[in-house]
Scaffold this motif. Structure first.
Motif, PDB file in Angstrom:
ATOM      1  N   ASP A 189     -94.458  89.381  83.114  1.00  0.00           N
ATOM      2  CA  ASP A 189     -95.097  88.510  84.100  1.00  0.00           C
ATOM      3  C   ASP A 189     -96.607  88.486  83.932  1.00  0.00           C
ATOM      4  N   GLU A 190     -97.186  89.605  83.580  1.00  0.00           N
ATOM      5  CA  GLU A 190     -98.642  89.683  83.496  1.00  0.00           C
ATOM      6  C   GLU A 190     -99.181  88.896  82.313  1.00  0.00           C
ATOM      7  N   SER A 197     -99.151  99.258  85.526  1.00  0.00           N
ATOM      8  CA  SER A 197     -98.785  98.651  86.807  1.00  0.00           C
ATOM      9  C   SER A 197     -97.289  98.697  87.070  1.00  0.00           C
ATOM     10  N   ALA A 198     -96.461  98.839  86.047  1.00  0.00           N
ATOM     11  CA  ALA A 198     -95.009  98.876  86.238  1.00  0.00           C
ATOM     12  C   ALA A 198     -94.369  99.465  84.989  1.00  0.00           C
ATOM     13  N   ALA A 199     -93.137  99.953  85.143  1.00  0.00           N
ATOM     14  CA  ALA A 199     -92.383 100.533  84.030  1.00  0.00           C
ATOM     15  C   ALA A 199     -90.926 100.092  84.151  1.00  0.00           C
ATOM     16  N   TYR A 200     -90.317  99.719  83.016  1.00  0.00           N
ATOM     17  CA  TYR A 200     -88.951  99.220  82.996  1.00  0.00           C
ATOM     18  C   TYR A 200     -88.208  99.860  81.823  1.00  0.00           C
ATOM     19  N   ARG A 201     -86.932 100.142  82.028  1.00  0.00           N
ATOM     20  CA  ARG A 201     -86.110 100.713  80.965  1.00  0.00           C
ATOM     21  C   ARG A 201     -85.890  99.680  79.860  1.00  0.00           C
ATOM     22  N   ILE A 202     -85.707 100.173  78.642  1.00  0.00           N
ATOM     23  CA  ILE A 202     -85.484  99.295  77.497  1.00  0.00           C
ATOM     24  C   ILE A 202     -84.144  99.629  76.863  1.00  0.00           C
ATOM     25  N   CYS A 203     -83.710  98.704  75.999  1.00  0.00           N
ATOM     26  CA  CYS A 203     -82.466  98.895  75.257  1.00  0.00           C
ATOM     27  C   CYS A 203     -82.593  98.170  73.930  1.00  0.00           C
ATOM     28  N   PRO A 204     -82.436  98.839  72.798  1.00  0.00           N
ATOM     29  CA  PRO A 204     -82.514  98.139  71.507  1.00  0.00           C
ATOM     30  C   PRO A 204     -81.366  97.152  71.350  1.00  0.00           C
ATOM     31  N   PHE A 227     -89.143 103.802  78.423  1.00  0.00           N
ATOM     32  CA  PHE A 227     -89.623 102.755  79.309  1.00  0.00           C
ATOM     33  C   PHE A 227     -90.691 101.933  78.595  1.00  0.00           C
ATOM     34  N   ILE A 228     -90.758 100.667  78.941  1.00  0.00           N
ATOM     35  CA  ILE A 228     -91.866  99.822  78.533  1.00  0.00           C
ATOM     36  C   ILE A 228     -92.780  99.664  79.744  1.00  0.00           C
ATOM     37  N   HIS A 229     -94.053  99.974  79.586  1.00  0.00           N
ATOM     38  CA  HIS A 229     -95.015  99.971  80.677  1.00  0.00           C
ATOM     39  C   HIS A 229     -95.908  98.729  80.565  1.00  0.00           C
ATOM     40  N   SER A 230     -96.117  98.070  81.674  1.00  0.00           N
ATOM     41  CA  SER A 230     -96.999  96.901  81.722  1.00  0.00           C
ATOM     42  C   SER A 230     -98.416  97.359  82.024  1.00  0.00           C
ATOM     43  N   ILE A 231     -99.352  96.969  81.167  1.00  0.00           N
ATOM     44  CA  ILE A 231    -100.759  97.324  81.327  1.00  0.00           C
ATOM     45  C   ILE A 231    -101.517  96.066  81.725  1.00  0.00           C
ATOM     46  N   PRO A 232    -102.204  96.050  82.862  1.00  0.00           N
ATOM     47  CA  PRO A 232    -102.974  94.858  83.254  1.00  0.00           C
ATOM     48  C   PRO A 232    -104.036  94.532  82.213  1.00  0.00           C
ATOM     49  N   THR A 233    -104.094  93.271  81.833  1.00  0.00           N
ATOM     50  CA  THR A 233    -105.067  92.842  80.822  1.00  0.00           C
ATOM     51  C   THR A 233    -106.396  92.445  81.432  1.00  0.00           C
TER      52      THR A 233
END
Length: 696
Positions: free
Chosen positions: A280-281, A322-329, A375-381
């Protein structure tokens, strides 16, 4: 009411008919015997059955769901009348595969007792069973809205077969809804039916995809047509992404040593699945165009490529996220995916940057493991939400530092909304209460300066002026309230007569500021604007406005229209003046629309018209109301006035009334000589006719 989403409950129905015992016609590639040399006879190709392809596609669907949503989402599998697992099983994938192994593949010979409709009926009954999350909400006394999705993997015969399945599911849901509701079974409030039709690779598809269509208020249906084998696998993964709002990220440029030659390295790409909210960011920025590409794993979805950065060794050096979400290859068994997973599980973190053609690099995401999960973490740009909030002085209007922050807080407290009691809601109604709240907010903010330096009235509330802004906002004023408002106005008059100083906030400019007279002029303008904003509320409010206008100095400017004793008279005068102006403009517009001949007739006074314009305007129907003057005379007078201010007109022109104006005298010397000759003759001197006489 607690409303669970449709993705909370998913039920797979596997068709176990003899049709799925045949081969999918897609050979499996393997290179076990290639290293033995050219003399080895190659083995016969291996092909999976349609049932095996369905089970592998189901397994991949389950793996993605439970890797990303291990608790929130629940999936159950049914084949015929056999239920492979229950809600909230600890190891759902292993339990399903174990039950399917015991069930075995379909038989080549058709079973007369088997029917797909039995599995659909069992799925609808299973959908009524509550999950642990729903049961917890029921135990707390909440009503639960039960929603779910049924995915049926089958082979359709024709369009009528699709309609038969849809009608059966609809009738079954309606029958269950008529049954009595118990604590153990929930009514179905919403159900999505997804029919996946798959055929062998060498068979032509005769059916087409059907978008989701609502059959009634409870059931909606969708048809997905695909080939079996690898195509079915990609289709089920794409359905999983759509059902659970997932998206793809491809980590590009991963440096990895070659498996056969450890001294050399190459760059690999790994595609990951995760919730779409992680992007989203980056899609809010202006550089988001062209950020997505087609999936490199062959999936019918798009992926966002993010470049691998040098890993960080210390967690202290990591950015705020700002947020963290689980990942899956996507391809969990490939060597690049396995190496990346092991690298992250070892405690390292990887920064990901957006691909940009120019400018500095922008790091937007980070991959890191926590508690054995990646987890994949979203970093504000731009500005991090974890930093201090921006100063109010950095608003759109520049660095303004004197906002009325305290007064704004009081305004918010006075207009805050609070839950109402059922008695008041029944008394006033929801719509009426909402309208009343909006009306209260509108009256409170009708005259409200934002900046301290823009107001004097609200800076001297401690001088005894506070009753006026509070009382004037009320919808009704008593005689005592009007008296209090008049006292405030008289107090301002007394302050002006005594020439008392007014508190003027520092505006940042050098100098002594405005004079005392200018300050009081601004104060009176604010008082009038405040009172005039509420003057049309009632007659009592109009009396306060009359008091303000009486106490002002005659030289001060008056805001708004001319004052009258009552609001009715003000409206009448305003409407009368407006109608006269509008009528004048209408006459001018009608004159402009006339032909040149009609204009000449009207301007010469030969044609007139009745003041009440007829339905259809004629050339003889124009009459100007300004003292009987025509438009031409009014226009000429205006031009004459403007021209007279600029320069003196030439002699010899006719006056406007038609009389002769000043004429220029020509041959002045001849006129003087002729005049002199006449005088000599009159004086009696005898001269000859040819002596000293002018030539003719």
């Amino acid at each position: 009411m607690t409303s669970f989403p449709v993705s909370h409950k998913t039920i797979f129905v596997l068709d176990h008919s003899s049709y799925f015992a045949q081969s999918c016609k897609q050979p499996i590639e393997y290179d076990v015997l290639r290293s033995k040399g050219s003399g080895v006879i190659p083995a016969a190709p291996i092909e999976k059955s349609l049932w095996t392809c369905n089970v592998e596609g189901l397994q991949e669907y389950l793996r993605v769901v439970f890797d990303i949503y291990p608790v929130d989402k629940q999936v159950r599998v049914i084949s015929g009348s056999n239920v492979m697992n229950g809600w909230n099983d600890s190891d759902c994938v292993s339990a399903v595969l174990m039950k399917l192994a015991l069930l075995g593949p379909p038989k080549a010979k058709e079973d007369p007792d088997y029917s797909l409709l039995h599995g659909l009926s069992c799925a609808i009954e299973t959908l009524r069973e509550p999950t642990l999350q729903q049961q917890a909400a029921i135990d707390q006394g909440e009503s639960v809205k039960n929603r779910g999705r049924i995915v049926c993997l089958t082979a359709l015969k024709n369009e009528n077969h699709v309609q038969t399945i849809q009608e059966y599911v609809l009738e079954t849901i309606q029958q269950y809804s008529k049954m009595s509701v118990s604590a153990e079974l929930l009514p179905i409030d919403c159900c999505e039916l997804v029919i996946v039709h798959s055929v062998p690779v060498d068979v032509e598809l005769t059916l087409l995809n059907r978008a989701q269509v609502e059959l009634n208020s409870v059931l909606s249906s969708e048809v997905v047509v695909t080939l079996s084998g690898r195509h079915l696998y990609n289709t089920l993964v794409a359905l999983c992404c759509r059902h659970f709002d997932l998206t793809s990220t491809t980590v590009t440029g991963i440096p990895m040593k070659e498996e056969q030659n450890a001294s050399s390295s190459a760059n690999y790409d790994v595609e990951l699945l995760h919730p779409a909210a992680a992007h989203d960011e980056i899609f809010k920025t202006e550089h988001a165009e062209g950020l997505v590409i087609q999936s490199k794993e062959g999936l019918p979805i798009e992926t966002a490529p993010l470049k691998w950065c040098t890993p960080k060794s210390s967690v202290v050096e990591l950015h705020n996220c700002s947020a963290a979400y689980r990942i899956c290859p996507v391809d969990v068994n490939s060597r690049p995916s396995s190496c990346l997973t092991n690298f992250l599980l070892s405690g390292r973190a990887v920064m990901l940057e957006q691909p940009r053609k120019s400018g500095a690099k922008v790091i937007s995401h980070m991959l890191a493991a926590h508690g054995g999960e990646i987890f994949i973490h979203s970093i504000p740009t731009s500005r991090s939400i974890l930093e201090d909030p921006p100063s109010i002085s950095e608003g759109c209007g520049g660095r303004v530092t004197d906002y009325r922050i305290t007064a704004f807080g009081e305004l918010m407290k006075e207009n805050r909304l609070a839950p109402t009691s059922p008695a008041l809601q029944e008394r006033y109604g929801q719509v009426k209460g909402y309208t009343k709240a909006l009306s209260q907010l509108e009256r409170s903010s009708r005259f409200w300066p934002v900046v301290i330096s823009d107001t004097i009235l609200f800076n001297i509330v401690d001088e005894g002026i506070s009753p006026l802004p509070t009382l004037i906002q009320q919808t009704t004023l008593s005689d005592q309230d009007v008296t209090e408002c008049k006292k405030v106005i008289l107090r301002v008059t007394a302050m002006e007569s005594k020439n008392e100083p007014l508190p003027m906030p520092a505006s940042g400019a050098r100098g002594k500021g405005p004079k005392r007279e200018e300050q009081y002029r601004q104060l009176w303008a604010e008082v009038e604007s405040l009172v005039r904003a509420f003057a049309d509320t009632s007659e009592q409010h109009a009396k306060v406005l009359d008091c303000v206008l009486d106490c002002k100095k005659p030289g001060d400017e008056t805001v708004g229209s001319t004052r009258k004793s009552s609001g009715v008279k003000r409206d009448e005068v305003k409407a009368g003046a407006l109608s006269e102006v509008e009528q004048t403009w209408q006459d001018l517009d009608r004159f402009q629309q006339m032909t040149e001949r009609e204009k000449q007739e009207v301007l010469q006074g030969e044609k007139t018209f009745d003041p009440t314009p007829p339905k259809k305007l004629k050339s003889e129907d124009l009459l100007m109301r300004s003292g009987g003057q025509t438009l031409l005379s009014m226009w000429n007078n205006r031009l004459k006035t403007i021209q007279g201010k600029r320069t003196r007109d030439l002699d010899g022109r006719l006056d406007s009334d038609g009389r002769d104006g000043h004429k220029a005298r020509l041959y002045i010397q001849l006129e003087e000589n002729a005049g002199a000759g006449e005088e000599q003759t009159t004086g009696g001197t005898n001269q000859t006719a040819g002596t000293n006489s002018p030539r003719k």
